[in-house]
Design a protein around this motif. Structure first.
Motif, PDB file in Angstrom:
ATOM      1  N   ARG A   1      -7.228  -2.643  -0.491  1.00 39.06           N
ATOM      2  CA  ARG A   1      -6.465  -3.870  -0.232  1.00 39.06           C
ATOM      3  C   ARG A   1      -7.293  -4.937   0.484  1.00 39.06           C
ATOM      4  O   ARG A   1      -7.213  -6.127   0.162  1.00 39.06           O
ATOM      5  N   PHE A   2      -8.063  -4.524   1.487  1.00 42.36           N
ATOM      6  CA  PHE A   2      -8.670  -5.485   2.402  1.00 42.36           C
ATOM      7  C   PHE A   2     -10.197  -5.486   2.395  1.00 42.36           C
ATOM      8  O   PHE A   2     -10.809  -6.315   3.076  1.00 42.36           O
ATOM      9  N   GLY A   3     -10.825  -4.574   1.652  1.00 40.72           N
ATOM     10  CA  GLY A   3     -12.276  -4.495   1.693  1.00 40.72           C
ATOM     11  C   GLY A   3     -12.808  -4.071   3.048  1.00 40.72           C
ATOM     12  O   GLY A   3     -13.876  -4.504   3.480  1.00 40.72           O
ATOM     13  N   LEU A   4     -12.049  -3.239   3.726  1.00 39.63           N
ATOM     14  CA  LEU A   4     -12.405  -2.787   5.069  1.00 39.63           C
ATOM     15  C   LEU A   4     -13.764  -2.093   5.120  1.00 39.63           C
ATOM     16  O   LEU A   4     -14.137  -1.364   4.197  1.00 39.63           O
ATOM     17  N   VAL A   5     -14.461  -2.265   6.234  1.00 36.43           N
ATOM     18  CA  VAL A   5     -15.600  -1.424   6.575  1.00 36.43           C
ATOM     19  C   VAL A   5     -15.056  -0.266   7.405  1.00 36.43           C
ATOM     20  O   VAL A   5     -14.427  -0.479   8.452  1.00 36.43           O
ATOM     21  N   ILE A   6     -15.259   0.944   6.930  1.00 29.63           N
ATOM     22  CA  ILE A   6     -14.743   2.124   7.618  1.00 29.63           C
ATOM     23  C   ILE A   6     -15.876   2.765   8.416  1.00 29.63           C
ATOM     24  O   ILE A   6     -16.925   3.116   7.878  1.00 29.63           O
ATOM     25  N   ILE A   7     -15.632   2.915   9.714  1.00 36.44           N
ATOM     26  CA  ILE A   7     -16.619   3.455  10.653  1.00 36.44           C
ATOM     27  C   ILE A   7     -16.068   4.740  11.253  1.00 36.44           C
ATOM     28  O   ILE A   7     -14.903   4.780  11.676  1.00 36.44           O
ATOM     29  N   GLY A   8     -16.869   5.781  11.298  1.00 35.79           N
ATOM     30  CA  GLY A   8     -16.398   7.044  11.854  1.00 35.79           C
ATOM     31  C   GLY A   8     -17.536   7.917  12.331  1.00 35.79           C
ATOM     32  O   GLY A   8     -18.724   7.577  12.177  1.00 35.79           O
ATOM     33  N   PRO A   9     -17.210   9.070  12.908  1.00 32.07           N
ATOM     34  CA  PRO A   9     -18.233   9.928  13.510  1.00 32.07           C
ATOM     35  C   PRO A   9     -19.184  10.535  12.482  1.00 32.07           C
ATOM     36  O   PRO A   9     -18.751  11.051  11.446  1.00 32.07           O
ATOM     37  N   GLU A  10     -20.449  10.489  12.792  1.00 26.57           N
ATOM     38  CA  GLU A  10     -21.493  11.057  11.947  1.00 26.57           C
ATOM     39  C   GLU A  10     -21.214  12.528  11.646  1.00 26.57           C
ATOM     40  O   GLU A  10     -21.394  12.987  10.513  1.00 26.57           O
ATOM     41  N   ALA A  11     -20.749  13.267  12.643  1.00 26.70           N
ATOM     42  CA  ALA A  11     -20.549  14.711  12.482  1.00 26.70           C
ATOM     43  C   ALA A  11     -19.433  15.056  11.495  1.00 26.70           C
ATOM     44  O   ALA A  11     -19.337  16.198  11.053  1.00 26.70           O
ATOM     45  N   GLU A  12     -18.591  14.081  11.151  1.00 30.72           N
ATOM     46  CA  GLU A  12     -17.470  14.360  10.253  1.00 30.72           C
ATOM     47  C   GLU A  12     -17.485  13.476   9.008  1.00 30.72           C
ATOM     48  O   GLU A  12     -16.475  13.370   8.307  1.00 30.72           O
ATOM     49  N   LYS A  13     -18.636  12.885   8.703  1.00 32.57           N
ATOM     50  CA  LYS A  13     -18.691  11.889   7.632  1.00 32.57           C
ATOM     51  C   LYS A  13     -18.283  12.457   6.273  1.00 32.57           C
ATOM     52  O   LYS A  13     -17.691  11.745   5.456  1.00 32.57           O
ATOM     53  N   SER A  14     -18.550  13.710   6.026  1.00 33.66           N
ATOM     54  CA  SER A  14     -18.204  14.288   4.722  1.00 33.66           C
ATOM     55  C   SER A  14     -16.700  14.492   4.552  1.00 33.66           C
ATOM     56  O   SER A  14     -16.223  14.716   3.441  1.00 33.66           O
ATOM     57  N   LYS A  15     -15.941  14.392   5.640  1.00 32.35           N
ATOM     58  CA  LYS A  15     -14.503  14.635   5.603  1.00 32.35           C
ATOM     59  C   LYS A  15     -13.678  13.361   5.754  1.00 32.35           C
ATOM     60  O   LYS A  15     -12.442  13.433   5.784  1.00 32.35           O
TER      61      LYS A  15
END
Length: 255
Positions: free
Chosen positions: A71-85
């Motif tokens: 919808r918004f073209g968001l940049v999603i940022i999250g923890p490196e240790a869980e990036k595959s999930k």
């Protein structure tokens, strides 16, 4: 303080967070528990998000990622240790890193215990921390992937934040947390008074978030493992911090 916060209910007991920098007008989300509830908040405020901060990979925190990104073209940022999930993740972050979010610096704090890679986000300019499922009002997250030692370390990190820091957390568990807290810290007058306030809030269907680091240090047993009264009540006056914390967590799991 430059951040404006729109907090709202999602799912059965999740909190959603939509935040706007008043100076830049830029907007971000913290976790994506439910697309429909988030969309209602966006429509209500008129705030269109550019960034989605993810604290951890559990479905009730990432369910809306892909739909919101579309919808918004968001940049999603999250923890490196869980990036595959984490669905749709664009950028990863690690403990101690400071990133720009909506024109304001945000410090990434690794807070494992609930999950192995859980992170919290601290915005020092606004004095706000988003702790999701690590630190709750009067509680902490269940240890699905970490150990009591892991979570104790996370509590110690959060305890180092300024006492006036405003804390937004991930779930409305506070009434049950208060009832449990009184079983391990029954002589704490500040806790008894807070428990009464919480009961009134929930009776009126009002949220118990946010809280502050100072309030949690004074009343949350998971941040009071060192307190002599709690230790006496547990019969663990001379036990290690790790053992006391583990006992409190065990009792809460069985409560």
């Amino acid at each position: 303080m430059t951040l404006e916060i729109e907090q709202f209910a999602c799912r059965d007991d999740n909190f959603g967070i939509l935040a706007r920098n008043k100076e830049t007008g830029t907007v971000f989300l913290v976790d994506a528990p439910e697309e429909a509830a988030i969309m209602r908040a966006i429509e209500r405020t008129g705030w269109k998000p550019d960034v989605l901060l993810i604290t951890h990979h559990h479905p009730d925190h990432v369910e809306g990622n892909l739909a919101l990104k579309q919808r918004f073209g968001l940049v999603i940022i999250g923890p490196e240790a869980e990036k595959s999930k984490i669905p749709g993740i664009d950028r990863t972050v690690k403990d101690g890193e400071t990133i720009d979010v909506a024109g304001e610096p945000a410090r990434v704090i690794s807070t494992p215990g609930h999950t192995a890679g859980h992170v919290s986000y601290y915005f020092p300019d606004s004095g706000i921390a988003f702790t999701a499922d690590t630190l709750f009002a009067l509680g902490c997250g269940r240890l699905f992937e970490g150990t009591p030692t892991d979570m104790l370390g996370s509590m110690r990190k959060l305890a180092e934040l300024p006492l006036e820091t405003t804390v937004y957390f991930g779930h409305e568990y506070t009434l049950g947390n208060a009832r449990f807290a009184l079983t391990v810290d029954p002589t704490n007058s500040a806790l008894r008074e807070r428990s009464e306030r919480i009961g009134k809030l929930r009776a009126e269907n009002k949220p118990t978030a946010p809280t502050t680091i100072g309030e949690e240090m004074a009343t949350n047993p998971f941040m009071r493992w060192h307190d002599p009264a709690i230790r006496r009540n547990l019969g663990m006056e001379d036990a290690s911090d790790e053992a006391v914390f583990a006992e409190i967590r065990k009792r809460k799991d069985l409560f």
